[in-house]
Every structure is written in structure tokens, then in C-alpha cells.
Design a protein around this motif. Structure first.
Motif, PDB file in Angstrom:
ATOM      1  N   ARG A 137      93.804 -19.534  63.654  1.00  0.00           N
ATOM      2  CA  ARG A 137      94.285 -20.789  63.083  1.00  0.00           C
ATOM      3  C   ARG A 137      94.706 -21.747  64.195  1.00  0.00           C
ATOM      4  N   ALA A 175     102.041 -29.648  65.840  1.00  0.00           N
ATOM      5  CA  ALA A 175     101.030 -29.662  64.777  1.00  0.00           C
ATOM      6  C   ALA A 175     100.625 -28.234  64.417  1.00  0.00           C
ATOM      7  N   VAL A 178     103.700 -26.270  62.700  1.00  0.00           N
ATOM      8  CA  VAL A 178     103.858 -26.608  61.282  1.00  0.00           C
ATOM      9  C   VAL A 178     102.720 -25.958  60.493  1.00  0.00           C
ATOM     10  N   TYR A 179     101.521 -26.035  61.050  1.00  0.00           N
ATOM     11  CA  TYR A 179     100.346 -25.498  60.377  1.00  0.00           C
ATOM     12  C   TYR A 179     100.478 -24.005  60.117  1.00  0.00           C
ATOM     13  N   ILE A 182     103.815 -23.347  57.581  1.00  0.00           N
ATOM     14  CA  ILE A 182     104.073 -24.086  56.342  1.00  0.00           C
ATOM     15  C   ILE A 182     103.996 -23.242  55.054  1.00  0.00           C
TER      16      ILE A 182
END
Lengths: 277, 267
Positions: A137, A175, A178-179, A182
Motif C-alpha cells: 500500500r 499521505a 493516513v492511507y 484510516i
């Protein structure tokens, strides 16, 4: 094993046998966790040995090294590097948690309003990326933000300078943070919003509260437990994040996790690596 | 002014959610698309090709890492699930069990501490006692941190299950082992299954511990992928990523559907 298996049945009276069921977990956790942690605590107050190992004598220099550097003549010089790293890690984790919160609340609220089948599908879609490898990811983010990636290209199309680098900075780290975390926020927030009694919002409205009053005075207080547990679920792993700072931040901005990783993985420096936790 | 009917609706939520799902899936879609790019440079599209899949599948180091990961994950899953099952049975069903809370905390300990700390601690112990075998080191460490992930679904399942079935079986003179095998085990199966799935995925995904404990010949898949990423993005890496994304999609769908069926059964 069988003894533990039927502890539910009324016939079992042979106490002691039941503990056989707990024995394996105690053994494994002692060997893999409890004893190692005790050793770590011990090493953190021991002296660094001559050849990269450590000696078993009481010494707080490991902790002192976090704040001070010992000069040639033995004088102590205040060195804030570690303190800065700790502070930076705390800030990064806090900002990650805050962004997750701000994004998760509207999304969770929206999902909770959907009809049952759609709701199940959307929850599934939120969970799905979480089943995928963390490193992949993060890699995906390196691709889309990296050189020749779609995001810089898109921005170039709208007049941004070409060769724009979006990688290896705090924003890129954030970024990806958070990804990756979340879903841990959306799920508990969703669970608590779903339990929310809709009539309370209507009541707020009947009492001439507008949407924002209802949000502030009814929805947020009632979903606070979900928001708080989501915040803990995000904040704790974010503190120990290793991959995001190294891969997205380019390892320039040291974080606690990547620092420990480096100290033990490469430098093997000994006592000061431990108390920094 | 807002009308009475839609007080619970907030404008813009649909849009925010749409953006959120794009944010969630766009990066993965981009990796999948790029994996079919013939060009050596990831970001520059030339033509459609599946050649990188071939080169990925012929990559010996990759296959070695996959084998290590699968071995470690399989053994760790069996160990963690067995240990978690035994512990859950005693902790939830046992009568007059002393140190119940303490035992539960011990089982869940890996969740309470940052993984990097555990990894460092384990590394120090293993080097102190001179444990050399890379695979064995990984299996012990992975079993430990996978146990709570197996434990939690099993515990949830056991707690939600009534004792009536087991008592009925005992009343019909079924021996304890038979009760366990024929009644308890099938009833807790969904919890057991999702626990095992979680343990497997957590082990397969682990980077921090594996990287810390890795020694020659025991490189796991995430550690290998990390080294590839450090060496620079490559189309082969995109192909590897795509295959893993598809594999985890399948696994997740199976796991989630079994778990969903479990909750629908209503015990």
C-alpha cells in the motif's frame, strides 16, 4: 486439551488440568515477550561493552545519552536530537490521527445512512485495503506521487512546474500514514454512529437547533467513544511507524520507529536504543 | 432553511465519501495498470505487456522469499491458533480459574506494545542464547505476535455461544472429547477460521520483526519487496504487487464471508 475443552460441562471437577490449556500461551509469551522485555529493561541500565555488546553493571548513561552528549573531557553537552525525534514522531502521529478523524467522521456518517445492503458493501470496501500488505500500500503511494507518477503529471497539466517532486517530504509521509491507518478510524466511528439514536437529532432540530448545533451538541458527544477508540487505534501504531518515514520521507526525517530500526538494524549501538521508548 | 425531513442529512457527505473511496482505491488501481506496461520506466506508458509477470515468476530470490513467508506464516498460524484456542477455552469457559485476567493480558500483550520494541527485545534474547536458525527465530516471533489476532475472534465466538448444546451433549452421555469435537468445535469454527486467517495475514504482512530477525536464507516476502523498493521502482515489482493484491482480495473475501455467515447463524 480435552480437560480445557469441556470446562463448560457441569461434570468437570478436576481442577489443575484446566491450567494445561493456559500453559502453552504462558510459555510462548514468556519466551518471546516477557523475558526479552525484562532483558531490554536490564540492558537499558547497563554499560556499553568494549566490543559493541554490553556489560551487566548498573548505569543510566543509556538514558542520559537521549538528552546529553558526553564531551572529551567528560562535560555534558545538551543535545536535543533525540528529543526532536520524539517530538516529531508525536506530532506526526497526532496529525495523522487528526486527519483520519476529520475524514472518517463524514464517511462513517454517510455509510451509516445507507440502506442495509449498500452499508455492508461500503464497510467491506473500507476494510478491503486493510487486508493488503502494508508495504504494497505504501509502494502504491510511491508510484502515484513519484517521478512520472500520475499525480505530478496531473498537476503539470494544470500548470505546475515539470519535474515536480512530491516524494521524500513530510506531506508524502503523512499521505501514506493516513492511507494505511484510516480503516482503523472509520470502523469504530461507524459502529458508534450506527448505534446513535436518530430521534435525538430530530429532537435537537425540534428545539430549533440547526444541523451544526446538532452535530456539535448531539452527534459528536454521543459518538465520542467511537472517535476516541479510533484515535487510540490509529495513534499507537502511528507512533511506531517505520516504513512510511523511510520509504515516503526518504529517511531524511528520523522518527522513533525508524531510529530504533536503524540503531539495531545497522549501527547496533546498544543501550541508548532502548529507553527511547 | 433545512426542512424537517432531512435534518439527519448533511450536504456534501456523499461527495466526501466518493473522494474517500477514490483515495482508497486509486493507488492500487494505478499499480495494477502499470504492471502491464511494457516500458522499463514505470511512469512512461508504451504498450500493453504481461512480460513482467513472467520475469517475476522466474525470479528465484522472489520465490525463495515467498516460500519462506508461506512456511513461517503457515507454522505460525497453526501454533498461534492452537495456543489461542486452548487459552480462550480456559479463559472463557474455565471455572475457578485463577489469574484469568492476567492470562488474558499476557495473551494480548503483543497488541499492547509497539512492534518495534518487541522485535528489538526478541532479537536481543535470541542473540543472548545463541539461537542461529533464521526460520526458527521467525516462527517463534511470528507465533507470539499472531496469537492475539487468533485469540480475539475465538473469544468473541465463545462468549456469544450458549452452553446449552454442550450440556445437552453431555447429558446424552457424550464423552468430553466427543462433546468438544462434535459440538464445540463446529460451533466456534467461524471464529476459529477468521482468527487463523487474521494470524496468517498478519504474519505474511509483517515487515518490522522479520527485517530485524532476518538472517541469511530467511528473507520474507515483505523484506524482499522492501529491498526491491530501495533499489528503485521496477515494472517487475508492479507485477509482484498486482499478484499479491489479487491474492489478498481473494483471501479477504473468503474470510469476510465466512465471518459474516458466522454472525448470521445466531446462536
Amino acid at each position: 486439551m480435552p480437560a480445557a475443552a469441556v470446562t463448560g460441562s457441569r461434570r468437570r471437577h478436576s481442577l489443575g488440568l484446566a491450567y494445561l490449556g493456559l500453559l502453552p500461551s504462558w510459555l510462548l509469551m514468556s519466551f518471546a515477550l516477557l523475558i526479552p522485555i525484562l532483558i531490554v529493561a536490564g540492558v537499558s541500565v547497563s554499560t556499553r561493552g568494549a566490543y559493541g555488546g554490553f556489560e551487566w553493571s548498573f548505569d543510566l548513561s543509556g538514558y542520559r545519552q537521549i538528552l546529553f552528549n558526553e564531551g572529551w573531557t567528560g562535560e555534558m553537552e545538551f543535545t536535543p536530537q533525540y528529543l526532536i525525534i520524539i517530538l516529531r514522531t508525536l506530532i506526526l502521529a497526532a496529525v495523522t490521527t487528526l486527519l483520519c478523524m476529520m475524514l472518517a467522521l463524514p464517511v462513517a456518517y454517510y455509510i451509516a445512512q445507507q440502506p442495509t445492503h449498500r452499508k455492508a458493501l461500503l464497510v467491506y470496501l473500507v476494510t478491503l485495503p486493510f487486508w493488503m500488505s502494508m508495504i504494497l500500500r505504501i509502494y502504491a503511494w510511491m508510484i502515484i506521487l513519484g517521478r512520472d507518477g500520475p499525480v505530478p503529471r496531473f498537476l503539470e497539466f494544470f500548470g505546475a512546474p515539470s519535474g515536480l517532486s512530491l516524494m521524500y517530504n513530510d506531506g508524502a509521509t503523512l499521505a501514506a500514514m493516513v492511507y494505511t491507518y484510516i480503516p482503523l478510524m472509520v470502523l469504530p466511528v461507524f459502529a458508534s454512529i450506527e448505534k446513535l439514536d436518530g430521534t435525538l437529532i430530530e429532537a435537537a432540530h425540534d428545539l430549533y437547533g440547526n444541523r451544526w448545533v446538532a452535530l456539535r451538541r448531539v452527534i459528536l458527544p454521543l459518538t465520542a467513544p467511537g472517535i476516541i477508540s479510533g484515535a487510540i487505534l490509529v495513534f499507537v501504531p502511528a507512533l511506531g511507524a517505520v516504513l512510511e518515514p523511510i520509504l515516503m520521507g526518504g529517511g531524511k526525517q528520523m522518527m522513533m520507529g525508524s531510529l530504533i530500526q536503524l540503531q539495531f538494524g545497522v549501527a547496533a549501538t546498544g543501550p541508548s536504543g532502548r529507553p527511547s521508548r | 432553511m433545512s426542512t424537517r425531513h432531512d435534518v439527519k442529512r448533511y450536504p456534501g457527505l456523499g461527495l466526501i465519501s466518493a473522494v474517500f473511496f477514490v483515495y482508497l482505491y486509486a493507488p492500487l488501481v494505478v499499480v495494477v495498470i502499470y504492471s502491464f506496461n511494457a516500458n522499463r520506466i514505470t511512469g512512461v506508458w508504451t504498450e500493453f505487456s504481461v512480460k513482467w509477470y513472467g520475469s517475476a515468476l522466474n525470479n528465484k530470490a522472489l520465490m525463495q522469499a515467498l516460500e519462506t513467508s508461506l512456511t513461517v506464516a503457515a507454522v505460525a498460524t497453526v501454533v498461534a491458533t492452537t495456543i489461542a484456542l486452548l487459552a480462550a477455552l480456559v479463559i472463557i469457559r474455565g471455572k475457578h480459574v485463577r489469574f484469568r485476567r492476567l492470562s488474558e493480558t499476557v495473551v494480548n500483550l503483543p497488541l499492547l506494545l509497539p512492534e518495534i520494541v518487541l522485535a528489538v527485545a526478541t532479537l536481543i534474547l535470541f542473540s543472548q542464547i545463541g539461537l542461529q536458525n533464521g526460520l526458527l527465530k521467525l516462527i517463534i516471533a511470528h507465533s507470539a505476535f499472531c496469537t492475539p489476532f487468533a485469540f480475539l475472534p475465538i473469544r468473541a465466538r465463545l462468549q456469544g455461544m450458549s452452553l446449552d448444546f454442550e450440556e445437552a451433549a453431555s447429558d446424552l452421555y457424550a464423552p468430553r472429547w466427543t462433546v468438544f469435537r462434535r459440538v464445540t468445535l463446529p460451533l466456534i469454527f467461524p471464529g476459529l477460521f477468521s482468527g487463523a486467517m487474521l494470524a496468517f495475514l498478519i504474519s505474511m504482512d509483517d515487515f518490522i520483526t522479520s527485517n530485524m530477525l532476518a538472517s541469511g536464507g530467511s528473507t520474507t516476502l515483505p523484506v524482499y519487496i522492501f529491498s526491491l523498493i530501495r533499489a528503485g521502482t521496477s515494472p517487475e515489482l508492479n507485477a509482484i504487487a498486482t499478484m499479491l493484491i489479487v491474492a489478498s482480495l481473494g483471501l479477504a473475501t473468503v474470510a469476510l464471508s465466512v465471518a459474516a455467515r458466522g454472525t448470521q447463524e445466531d446462536l
